[in-house]
Design a protein around this motif. Structure first.
Motif, PDB file in Angstrom:
ATOM      1  N   LEU A 113      62.941  34.647-104.168  1.00  0.00           N
ATOM      2  CA  LEU A 113      62.967  34.985-105.585  1.00  0.00           C
ATOM      3  C   LEU A 113      62.586  33.812-106.466  1.00  0.00           C
ATOM      4  N   PHE A 114      62.806  32.593-105.982  1.00  0.00           N
ATOM      5  CA  PHE A 114      62.442  31.423-106.774  1.00  0.00           C
ATOM      6  C   PHE A 114      60.923  31.291-106.901  1.00  0.00           C
ATOM      7  N   LEU A 115      60.170  31.991-106.049  1.00  0.00           N
ATOM      8  CA  LEU A 115      58.713  32.001-106.144  1.00  0.00           C
ATOM      9  C   LEU A 115      58.179  33.300-106.742  1.00  0.00           C
ATOM     10  N   THR A 116      58.871  34.393-106.495  1.00  0.00           N
ATOM     11  CA  THR A 116      58.313  35.713-106.792  1.00  0.00           C
ATOM     12  C   THR A 116      59.015  36.471-107.924  1.00  0.00           C
ATOM     13  N   ARG A 117      60.043  35.883-108.542  1.00  0.00           N
ATOM     14  CA  ARG A 117      60.851  36.647-109.505  1.00  0.00           C
ATOM     15  C   ARG A 117      60.025  37.211-110.664  1.00  0.00           C
ATOM     16  N   ASN A 118      58.974  36.490-111.068  1.00  0.00           N
ATOM     17  CA  ASN A 118      58.166  36.952-112.206  1.00  0.00           C
ATOM     18  C   ASN A 118      56.966  37.787-111.775  1.00  0.00           C
ATOM     19  N   ARG A 119      56.858  38.047-110.489  1.00  0.00           N
ATOM     20  CA  ARG A 119      55.746  38.860-109.966  1.00  0.00           C
ATOM     21  C   ARG A 119      56.243  40.171-109.362  1.00  0.00           C
ATOM     22  N   ARG A 120      57.538  40.407-109.441  1.00  0.00           N
ATOM     23  CA  ARG A 120      58.094  41.619-108.835  1.00  0.00           C
ATOM     24  C   ARG A 120      57.656  42.853-109.622  1.00  0.00           C
TER      25      ARG A 120
ATOM     26  N   LEU B  44      47.423  43.714 -94.455  1.00  0.00           N
ATOM     27  CA  LEU B  44      47.093  44.466 -95.655  1.00  0.00           C
ATOM     28  C   LEU B  44      48.135  45.552 -95.940  1.00  0.00           C
ATOM     29  N   ARG B  45      48.695  46.146 -94.901  1.00  0.00           N
ATOM     30  CA  ARG B  45      49.781  47.109 -95.127  1.00  0.00           C
ATOM     31  C   ARG B  45      50.976  46.415 -95.770  1.00  0.00           C
ATOM     32  N   CYS B  46      51.318  45.242 -95.252  1.00  0.00           N
ATOM     33  CA  CYS B  46      52.444  44.488 -95.801  1.00  0.00           C
ATOM     34  C   CYS B  46      52.151  44.031 -97.225  1.00  0.00           C
ATOM     35  N   LEU B  47      50.889  43.717 -97.505  1.00  0.00           N
ATOM     36  CA  LEU B  47      50.496  43.356 -98.867  1.00  0.00           C
ATOM     37  C   LEU B  47      50.836  44.484 -99.833  1.00  0.00           C
ATOM     38  N   GLY B  48      50.446  45.702 -99.492  1.00  0.00           N
ATOM     39  CA  GLY B  48      50.700  46.837-100.373  1.00  0.00           C
ATOM     40  C   GLY B  48      52.160  47.157-100.539  1.00  0.00           C
ATOM     41  N   LEU B  49      52.974  46.804 -99.538  1.00  0.00           N
ATOM     42  CA  LEU B  49      54.402  47.130 -99.569  1.00  0.00           C
ATOM     43  C   LEU B  49      55.272  45.938 -99.954  1.00  0.00           C
ATOM     44  N   SER B  50      54.663  44.882-100.439  1.00  0.00           N
ATOM     45  CA  SER B  50      55.420  43.647-100.671  1.00  0.00           C
ATOM     46  C   SER B  50      56.284  43.675-101.921  1.00  0.00           C
ATOM     47  N   ASN B  51      55.993  44.548-102.871  1.00  0.00           N
ATOM     48  CA  ASN B  51      56.687  44.597-104.165  1.00  0.00           C
ATOM     49  C   ASN B  51      56.474  43.321-104.981  1.00  0.00           C
ATOM     50  N   VAL B  52      55.503  42.522-104.595  1.00  0.00           N
ATOM     51  CA  VAL B  52      55.169  41.294-105.330  1.00  0.00           C
ATOM     52  C   VAL B  52      53.672  41.318-105.612  1.00  0.00           C
ATOM     53  N   GLU B  53      53.318  41.286-106.874  1.00  0.00           N
ATOM     54  CA  GLU B  53      51.900  41.355-107.232  1.00  0.00           C
ATOM     55  C   GLU B  53      51.254  39.976-107.121  1.00  0.00           C
ATOM     56  N   ILE B  54      50.346  39.817-106.173  1.00  0.00           N
ATOM     57  CA  ILE B  54      49.684  38.527-105.979  1.00  0.00           C
ATOM     58  C   ILE B  54      48.177  38.612-106.196  1.00  0.00           C
TER      59      ILE B  54
ATOM     60  N   GLU C 187      49.075  44.286-116.517  1.00  0.00           N
ATOM     61  CA  GLU C 187      50.305  43.890-117.220  1.00  0.00           C
ATOM     62  C   GLU C 187      51.194  43.018-116.340  1.00  0.00           C
ATOM     63  N   ILE C 188      51.400  43.451-115.093  1.00  0.00           N
ATOM     64  CA  ILE C 188      52.269  42.700-114.188  1.00  0.00           C
ATOM     65  C   ILE C 188      51.634  41.375-113.807  1.00  0.00           C
ATOM     66  N   SER C 189      50.337  41.395-113.524  1.00  0.00           N
ATOM     67  CA  SER C 189      49.637  40.167-113.159  1.00  0.00           C
ATOM     68  C   SER C 189      49.618  39.177-114.321  1.00  0.00           C
ATOM     69  N   SER C 190      49.469  39.661-115.543  1.00  0.00           N
ATOM     70  CA  SER C 190      49.422  38.784-116.720  1.00  0.00           C
ATOM     71  C   SER C 190      50.777  38.155-117.002  1.00  0.00           C
ATOM     72  N   ASN C 191      51.847  38.856-116.636  1.00  0.00           N
ATOM     73  CA  ASN C 191      53.197  38.356-116.903  1.00  0.00           C
ATOM     74  C   ASN C 191      53.739  37.474-115.793  1.00  0.00           C
ATOM     75  N   ALA C 192      52.887  37.175-114.810  1.00  0.00           N
ATOM     76  CA  ALA C 192      53.350  36.438-113.628  1.00  0.00           C
ATOM     77  C   ALA C 192      53.930  35.082-113.977  1.00  0.00           C
ATOM     78  N   GLY C 193      53.396  34.404-114.984  1.00  0.00           N
ATOM     79  CA  GLY C 193      53.876  33.070-115.324  1.00  0.00           C
ATOM     80  C   GLY C 193      54.974  33.056-116.358  1.00  0.00           C
TER      81      GLY C 193
ATOM     82  N   TYR D  92      68.556  32.620-105.788  1.00  0.00           N
ATOM     83  CA  TYR D  92      68.851  33.000-104.416  1.00  0.00           C
ATOM     84  C   TYR D  92      68.920  34.518-104.244  1.00  0.00           C
ATOM     85  N   SER D  93      69.648  35.178-105.106  1.00  0.00           N
ATOM     86  CA  SER D  93      69.793  36.635-105.000  1.00  0.00           C
ATOM     87  C   SER D  93      70.254  37.182-106.347  1.00  0.00           C
ATOM     88  N   PHE D  94      70.261  38.494-106.463  1.00  0.00           N
ATOM     89  CA  PHE D  94      70.729  39.109-107.705  1.00  0.00           C
ATOM     90  C   PHE D  94      71.247  40.510-107.423  1.00  0.00           C
ATOM     91  N   TYR D  95      72.046  41.000-108.345  1.00  0.00           N
ATOM     92  CA  TYR D  95      72.491  42.389-108.302  1.00  0.00           C
ATOM     93  C   TYR D  95      72.753  42.839-109.731  1.00  0.00           C
TER      94      TYR D  95
END
Length: 625
Positions: A67-74, A213-223, A280-286, A350-353
């Motif tokens: 999450l410390f790398l991907t939180r803004n790309r979810r 590529l399957r894992c890419l589509g299912l990653s829930n992280v826009e890269i 929108e999601i890609s633009s908000n990544a940072g 680390y995590s969230f709920y």
């Protein structure tokens, strides 16, 4: 009645399903012994390919949960809960199925077993067959699974039942749909081999890229950056992105392609929101995402427990921490990473709920338990904690709760250091020890007349002693400092002061069957406890359960309310949904909307108040006593 081919034939095998790989391994080892080379040993090739495929899925899962790398790309913001993790536990069933199918193909067509190591033409052929056969075949079959109610209900709905897509979601399906997927992935491979262009490298590359590529589509992280599509418009029809596939999973009415949206465009099944949402999601990544309302500032206990993180293995993290011997080979690498973190890294998410429509996050100070006791590390650790508090204050976090050693009295006076240094903090700093004391005190039976207390002059020890003496319980306070003992004794009501007794040796508790341990004790020191003693404890790490004739309580903890959402990892040794009492204390502080800092010495008069507030908000005690 269960639909045919909807459940796996080895569903009840548990871990023993891996014995089905046994014939492949035996045949491969025998062939290796007889032939002396591995070039055409397809039994071993299949096993090795399966291991690599597992590695691809695990690597993607690890990345998406960093999450410390991907939180803004979810893409979807909810967490992965225990229900989803359990549902996807047997995610690798399809690998076993395809391994068995692959070995059957080699048996039926022996010529497939004699392929060259490399053939460049084969890579071109398999790409052409993928675009010309695999992509349209998958599109037709996938759309058919959606449009036929019976097929979707009995075979494909399981794949869509995971609320947050992950790489492991790829394997969460029924036998029938994985047989169909095996046709898709197998057609280009078999076709290339029949054309005479097959090679070992082609098979490995195609299968691993397919999984990637399957894992890419299912990653829930826009890269995939939206600028790529803007610079090369045609590219958006050649390669999908995680947002594109997530829309299919949520809407279920469009975006049926395998990897190439071209076939959705041909079939007029492109979701009209696909490209705008991706931009929108890609633009908000940072940019910073949703601000948490509550933060629990944790730390790592030791090197082994650091491997209990969700981004190492969400399956391990979803169960209470125990030492796993097969992870020990990874200890040196983890230790090196620890040194790098010690030197360079900052506090990370680390995590969230989610609880009561509010976001609760856990941040981790990259320091291990033993480092807190190194004199030269004190300033550096406090700097990390201070930075985390200031960061939370800047973001608008309402409450930040300090875990275990992060609020050590010798380190920062239980958080007092930061509050005194920054008197205008908007975020409330909470050590949570008031609820910790309440949990421990409510574990002590009402009819107890005498307790032995180690760590007696600590924040918690002082509060526990003062509370118990008010209940007319005799407290044997283990401390060598007469001055500190007398200072605490004078805080007690005059008529209760004689219930506090200073002792300097463990031998003084030889007849006391209720021990409250606030300082780590050795097996030798435990030996002074009489048979039948119960050890309550508020020491990290927990003491060793050395005495078989005694009982041991867990660390003070509480179960989170039933309406918590997105919680999918256990907090250290705690059970699912259970957190340390100091964590729960911060949650209560937030839910009550209290505006004071809870740092330094405990207010004994607030112990019952905090306990009642915790119960009111649905937190539950989990004492094993």
């Amino acid at each position: 009645m269960v639909a045919p081919l909807s459940s796996w034939p080895w569903d009840n095998f548990g871990i023993f399903k891996y014995l089905l790989y046994g014939p492949l391994l035996a045949n491969g080892l025998y062939s290796l012994h007889v032939e002396g080379n591995i070039t055409n040993n397809w039994c071993l090739h299949i096993l090795f390919l399966c291991l690599l495929r597992v590695g691809v899925h695990i690597a993607w899962s690890s990345y998406s949960t960093m999450l410390f790398l991907t939180r803004n790309r979810r893409i979807l913001q909810q967490g992965i809960d225990f229900k989803q993790i359990d549902m996807e536990w047997e995610w690798d069933n399809f690998l076993l199925l395809q391994a068995l199918m692959g070995s059957l193909m080699v048996y039926l067509f022996p010529s497939l077993g004699y392929l060259p190591l490399w053939n460049a033409k084969g890579l071109i052929a398999v790409l052409i067959l993928h675009v010309g056969v695999a992509e349209p075949l998958f599109y037709v079959l996938h759309r058919y699974f959606h449009t036929k109610h019976y097929l979707f209900t009995h075979y494909h709905s399981l794949h869509h039942s995971s609320p947050v897509p992950q790489s492991f979601t790829a394997g969460n399906g029924t036998v029938l749909e994985h047989l169909a997927l095996s046709m898709v992935i197998g057609a280009p491979i078999v076709g290339t081999c029949l054309l005479g262009y097959g090679s070992t490298a082609m098979i490995f590359c195609y299968v691993l890229i397919f999984d990637f590529l399957r894992c890419l589509g299912l990653s829930n992280v826009e890269i995939v950056p939206h600028r790529l599509y803007e610079a090369i418009p045609v590219f958006k029809y050649l390669l999908y992105n995680p947002t594109y596939h997530t829309l299919h999973r949520t809407e279920k009415r469009a975006n049926f392609c395998l990897f190439m949206p071209l076939f959705d465009a041909i079939g007029n099944t492109v979701d009209e929101k696909s490209w705008e949402l991706h931009k929108e999601i890609s633009s908000n990544a940072g940019k910073n995402g949703k601000v948490p309302d509550f933060v629990f500032l944790a730390h790592v206990v030791d090197v082994c427990s650091s491997m209990h993180s969700p981004f190492v293995s969400r399956f391990f993290a979803s169960h209470p921490y125990v030492t796993r011997l097969f992870l020990l080979p990874a200890w040196p690498t983890t230790f090196i990473v620890m040194l790098v973190m010690w030197a360079r890294s900052k506090t990370f998410l680390y995590s969230f709920y989610n609880l009561r429509n509010s976001l609760h996050q856990t941040w981790v100070v990259p320091r291990f338990g033993f480092q807190y006791f190194l004199p030269f590390a004190k300033d550096g650790i406090n700097k990390h904690i201070e930075d985390a508090i200031l960061r939370a204050d800047k973001l608008g976090v309402k409450v930040i709760s300090l875990a275990a050693l992060n609020k050590n009295e010798a380190l920062n006076g239980g958080g007092t250091l930061f509050v005194d240094k920054h008197p205008n903090l908007r975020v409330r700093v909470v050590h949570g020890n008031t609820l910790t004391a309440a949990v421990i005190l409510h574990e002590v039976p009402k009819d107890v007349k005498e307790v032995f207390l180690s760590g007696a002059t600590s924040k918690l020890g002082r509060a526990i002693a003062l509370y118990l003496c008010r209940r007319k319980v005799r407290v044997l306070m283990l401390t060598l400092s007469k001055e500190r003992f007398e200072k605490i004794q004078k805080e007690a009501p005059v008529d209760c002061q004689n219930y506090l007794v200073q002792v300097t040796k463990y031998q003084a508790a030889r007849s006391c069957k209720t021990w409250i341990v606030g300082k780590w004790i050795t097996p030798r020191e435990q030996s002074w406890a009489p048979t039948g003693t119960h050890f309550h404890q508020f020491v990290v790490p927990p003491i060793l359960a050395f005495r078989r004739d005694c009982t041991y309580g867990d660390l003070a903890a509480m179960r989170l309310p039933d309406d918590v959402q997105g919680l999918g990892n256990c907090e250290y040794t705690m059970s699912r949904g259970v957190v340390h009492a100091c964590h729960a204390g911060g949650v209560v502080h937030y839910l009550e909307g209290w505006t004071h800092h809870e740092v330094g010495a405990l207010d004994v008069d607030r112990i019952d108040l905090v306990w009642e507030a915790a119960i009111k908000h649905g937190l539950k005690p989990v004492s094993s006593n």
